[in-house]
Design a protein around this motif. Structure first.
Motif, PDB file in Angstrom:
ATOM      1  N   UNK A 212       0.848  -1.195   0.000  1.00 52.07           N
ATOM      2  CA  UNK A 212       0.000   0.000   0.000  1.00 52.07           C
ATOM      3  C   UNK A 212       0.880   1.241   0.000  1.00 52.07           C
ATOM      4  N   UNK A 213       0.673   2.113  -0.988  1.00 55.35           N
ATOM      5  CA  UNK A 213       1.300   3.433  -0.945  1.00 55.35           C
ATOM      6  C   UNK A 213       0.317   4.362  -0.252  1.00 55.35           C
ATOM      7  N   UNK A 214       0.784   5.081   0.750  1.00 59.05           N
ATOM      8  CA  UNK A 214      -0.137   5.879   1.561  1.00 59.05           C
ATOM      9  C   UNK A 214       0.463   7.230   1.897  1.00 59.05           C
ATOM     10  N   UNK A 215      -0.421   8.160   2.263  1.00 58.22           N
ATOM     11  CA  UNK A 215      -0.017   9.496   2.710  1.00 58.22           C
ATOM     12  C   UNK A 215      -0.503   9.687   4.131  1.00 58.22           C
ATOM     13  N   UNK A 216       0.387  10.255   4.947  1.00 56.61           N
ATOM     14  CA  UNK A 216       0.018  10.548   6.326  1.00 56.61           C
ATOM     15  C   UNK A 216       0.591  11.904   6.692  1.00 56.61           C
ATOM     16  N   UNK A 217      -0.247  12.851   7.106  1.00 56.03           N
ATOM     17  CA  UNK A 217       0.262  14.191   7.435  1.00 56.03           C
ATOM     18  C   UNK A 217       1.196  14.140   8.630  1.00 56.03           C
ATOM     19  N   UNK A 218       2.369  14.741   8.473  1.00 52.20           N
ATOM     20  CA  UNK A 218       3.361  14.762   9.555  1.00 52.20           C
ATOM     21  C   UNK A 218       3.702  16.219   9.858  1.00 52.20           C
ATOM     22  N   UNK A 219       3.077  16.806  10.877  1.00 54.85           N
ATOM     23  CA  UNK A 219       3.366  18.210  11.198  1.00 54.85           C
ATOM     24  C   UNK A 219       4.817  18.436  11.571  1.00 54.85           C
ATOM     25  N   UNK A 220       5.442  17.460  12.174  1.00 52.01           N
ATOM     26  CA  UNK A 220       6.854  17.543  12.536  1.00 52.01           C
ATOM     27  C   UNK A 220       7.589  16.416  11.816  1.00 52.01           C
ATOM     28  N   UNK A 221       8.456  16.745  10.830  1.00 49.15           N
ATOM     29  CA  UNK A 221       9.149  15.692  10.082  1.00 49.15           C
ATOM     30  C   UNK A 221       9.962  14.755  10.963  1.00 49.15           C
ATOM     31  N   UNK A 222      10.357  15.215  12.148  1.00 52.49           N
ATOM     32  CA  UNK A 222      11.161  14.373  13.031  1.00 52.49           C
ATOM     33  C   UNK A 222      10.304  13.391  13.829  1.00 52.49           C
ATOM     34  N   UNK A 223       8.991  13.553  13.765  1.00 55.54           N
ATOM     35  CA  UNK A 223       8.096  12.669  14.507  1.00 55.54           C
ATOM     36  C   UNK A 223       7.624  11.541  13.602  1.00 55.54           C
ATOM     37  N   UNK A 224       7.962  10.300  13.907  1.00 60.24           N
ATOM     38  CA  UNK A 224       7.537   9.200  13.040  1.00 60.24           C
ATOM     39  C   UNK A 224       6.037   8.980  13.144  1.00 60.24           C
ATOM     40  N   UNK A 225       5.437   8.451  12.086  1.00 60.30           N
ATOM     41  CA  UNK A 225       4.001   8.153  12.156  1.00 60.30           C
ATOM     42  C   UNK A 225       3.748   7.016  13.139  1.00 60.30           C
ATOM     43  N   UNK A 226       2.568   6.977  13.727  1.00 59.67           N
ATOM     44  CA  UNK A 226       2.258   5.856  14.633  1.00 59.67           C
ATOM     45  C   UNK A 226       2.207   4.551  13.852  1.00 59.67           C
TER      46      UNK A 226
END
Length: 350
Positions: free
Chosen positions: A247-261
């Motif tokens: 799956x190619x997906x998009x997830x908004x990351x307000x802080x690039x240093x914070x990994x997605x859950x």
């Protein structure tokens, strides 16, 4: 896939699950948890390895303390499938996985290199010279949040799992503080274990031309640092989870240093941040294709804001984690993942 096509028994799957937790544990220790005789368990595992329905391999891809340059590469081709193209890809030590897939691309590869320069060299002098290849699209892996080495069959109960966790031979626990480091002199050991990470210390010492005591220390260092990772897997077609989807997906990351859950769904195999038009690549294994909508819905429910942009179903797996699979899905051999050698250019007009 009909249930009568599964060739792994419940006892087989219990052994695989145990080795996924403690890949180098002695059979005597595993027997104390699983029940039965050590020699019976060893014979069962030897049979699975011999007929290609399961394996326990190892990967170690670092260069010093530098992580490898890994990427998903979409390959666009004209015409029909080409056996020569497939053979060149499966025998390539830099190409760890080779999939025939759905969608506008013909193939999907997972590759590894010491650096970006060698990746670029491989793309220009090998991939783009393959028969029928018209182009590629590369998604660099910027972070691995979850890898296939942590996927489990889940055949054992909680008590058995906890007892296995305490066994010697488990290796590095993900999330530990150790820093992976692979020395040039470690590469021979890593490549020797690619197809069978349960090889004994005596055999590994012989293959390296080193003493057993030195090999034992070397192995202990690589495992405890997380440099060497074990991957015990059943062949997907016979595991009960025969459908693989990327799956190619998009997830908004307000802080690039914070990994997605990271979503710890039962189906999740790989969960990676990548470059390109989408910032996540998520690999899942399913019991049937009909389970896909429910899986994607669960992902989006647990990650509010996640958008599934593209769904790529694997039609045929030719190679996974350096293991070459035959037409019936069984492992037939290992291509040692010597990612440190320079790519050998293919002749133009092949």
């Amino acid at each position: 896939m009909p249930a009568d096509n599964y060739v792994l028994s419940e006892a087989d799957r219990s052994v695989i699950h145990a080795l996924q937790i403690a890949p180098r544990a002695a059979w005597s220790r595993l027997a104390a948890v699983l029940g039965g005789r050590p020699d019976t368990l060893a014979q069962r595992w030897a049979r699975m390895c011999a007929d290609g329905t399961a394996w326990c391999g190892a990967l170690g891809l670092h260069t010093g303390e530098t992580p490898p340059c890994m990427a998903w590469v979409e390959v666009f081709c004209t015409g029909e499938r080409d056996p020569l193209r497939t053979a060149l890809l499966t025998e390539d030590p830099h190409v760890l996985s080779v999939f025939e897939v759905t969608g506008d691309r013909s193939m999907l590869l997972y590759v590894a290199f010491p650096d970006l320069t060698m990746l670029d060299e491989h793309l220009s002098t090998r991939l783009l010279r393959l028969p029928g290849v018209t182009g590629t699209r590369t998604h660099l892996v910027t972070s691995v949040h979850r890898s296939g080495t942590r996927w489990r069959l889940d055949r054992l109960d909680r008590v058995q799992t906890e007892r296995l966790i305490d066994l010697p031979g488990r290796g590095h626990v993900p999330g530990g503080a150790a820093v992976p480091s692979l020395r040039p002199e470690d590469r021979r050991l890593v490549l020797a274990m690619a197809g069978d990470s349960r090889l004994g210390v005596a055999e590994l010492a012989r293959l390296q031309g080193r003493s057993e005591s030195a090999t034992r220390r070397q192995l202990h260092r690589l495992e405890n640092s997380g440099t060497l990772t074990h991957n015990c897997r059943p062949v997907p077609l016979h595991s009960g989870w025969p459908v693989s989807v990327v799956l190619w997906a998009d997830f908004p990351a307000p802080d690039p240093a914070t990994p997605p859950p990271v979503v710890h769904l039962r189906e999740t195999v790989d969960f990676m941040s990548v470059t390109g038009p989408h910032n996540l690549a998520i690999t899942v294994m399913l019991r049937t294709l009909e389970d896909l909508p429910g899986c994607t819905a669960a992902l989006m429910r647990r990650m509010p804001g996640l958008r599934i942009a593209d769904t790529v179903v694997v039609l045929r797996c030719h190679k996974t984690a350096a293991q070459v699979l035959g037409p019936d899905g069984r492992r037939i051999r290992t291509v040692p993942p010597d990612i440190w050698t320079r790519p050998v250019p293919l002749p133009t007009g092949l």
